[in-house]
Design an enzyme around this catalytic site. Structure first.
Site, short mmCIF file in Angstrom:
data_model
loop_
_atom_site.label_atom_id
_atom_site.label_comp_id
_atom_site.label_asym_id
_atom_site.label_seq_id
_atom_site.Cartn_x
_atom_site.Cartn_y
_atom_site.Cartn_z
N GLU A 166 -14.29 -22.21 4.19
CA GLU A 166 -14.34 -20.86 3.62
C GLU A 166 -13.02 -20.47 2.98
O GLU A 166 -12.01 -21.17 3.13
CB GLU A 166 -14.74 -19.87 4.73
N ASN A 167 -13.06 -19.34 2.28
CA ASN A 167 -11.86 -18.83 1.62
C ASN A 167 -11.96 -17.31 1.57
O ASN A 167 -13.06 -16.77 1.46
CB ASN A 167 -11.79 -19.41 0.19
N CYS A 181 -28.76 -23.88 2.15
CA CYS A 181 -28.93 -22.71 1.28
C CYS A 181 -29.50 -23.15 -0.08
O CYS A 181 -29.54 -24.35 -0.40
CB CYS A 181 -27.61 -21.97 1.10
N GLU A 236 -22.85 -28.95 3.26
CA GLU A 236 -23.68 -29.94 2.55
C GLU A 236 -23.01 -30.40 1.27
O GLU A 236 -22.99 -31.58 0.94
CB GLU A 236 -25.06 -29.34 2.21
N ASN A 256 -18.33 -26.75 6.50
CA ASN A 256 -18.10 -25.63 5.58
C ASN A 256 -16.63 -25.25 5.58
O ASN A 256 -15.96 -25.28 6.61
CB ASN A 256 -19.00 -24.42 5.88
N1 THU Z 1 -23.30 -22.58 5.35
C1 THU Z 1 -23.26 -23.94 5.22
O1 THU Z 1 -22.19 -24.56 5.20
N2 THU Z 1 -24.44 -24.59 5.13
C2 THU Z 1 -25.66 -24.02 5.26
O2 THU Z 1 -26.66 -24.70 5.24
C3 THU Z 1 -25.77 -22.55 5.38
C4 THU Z 1 -24.51 -21.80 5.37
C5 THU Z 1 -22.02 -21.89 5.53
C6 THU Z 1 -21.55 -21.04 4.38
C7 THU Z 1 -20.60 -20.09 5.10
O3 THU Z 1 -19.35 -20.74 5.26
C8 THU Z 1 -21.23 -19.92 6.48
O4 THU Z 1 -22.11 -21.02 6.64
C9 THU Z 1 -21.98 -18.63 6.68
O5 THU Z 1 -22.86 -18.39 5.67
#
Ligand code: THU
Length: 160
Positions: free
Chosen positions: A64-65, A112, A75, A62
């Protein structure tokens, strides 16, 4: 009125060694990929390893920003990278792991809703089911297809 249940099959493994060898390896790679996550806002690190039909393994995490919708889940980072590098090769399995402060979580991580929708389209595009392996230090769950994670899913082709 009719009411009915929609059933999905979920496999549950007590630990990594119960998994087939190639899936163990994929899960291990997803655990390693949590270390490449950029998640200063949630502090929740997610790692993904994708197995392509040609045997190639693609990792993602993941990203983020501070303008939060601009970031992306592990994913979709992995899936879009795989599709951009190998536009004609199907994804056959995806393993996902999560950690907090470098410690793997004891509850499996579930993709998600947006990732499920994106991955479903990938199954439809290549006509191949994607096995999803959802890891944790306590137990591991797996489904044979994204369809099992997204019952009653939207498919534009259904309306044509
Ligand atoms: N996140 C994912 O990368 N994959 C998942 O299956 C669930 C959530 C990330 C999004 C965000 O960067 C962090 O987890 C918290 O929600």
């Amino acid at each position: 009125m009719k009411e009915y249940e929609i059933r999905v099959k979920v496999k549950e493994y007590a630990n990594k060694s119960e998994l087939p060898a190639d899936e163990q390896q994929l899960l291990q790679k997803s655990e390693e990929a949590t270390r490449t996550s950029y998640a200063p806002y949630s502090n929740f690190n997610v790692g993904v390893a994708i197995l392509l039909e040609n045997g190639e393994i693609i990792r993602g995490s993941n990203q983020e920003n501070s303008a939060s919708p601009s970031g992306l889940c592990a994913e979709r980072v992995a899936m879009f990278y795989a599709n951009a590098q190998y536009p004609n090769v199907a994804i056959i399995a995806l393993a996902v792991s999560s950690s907090i402060n470098g410690i793997l979580n004891s509850k499996p991580i579930y993709p998600c809703g947006s990732c499920r929708q994106s991955l479903l389209e990938n199954e439809q595009r290549f006509g191949k089911s994607i096995k999803v392996i959802m890891g944790s230090t306590d137990h591991i769950q797996a489904v044979n297809s994204i369809k099992d994670l997204l019952p009653l899913s939207f498919d534009l082709d259904d309306y044509k």
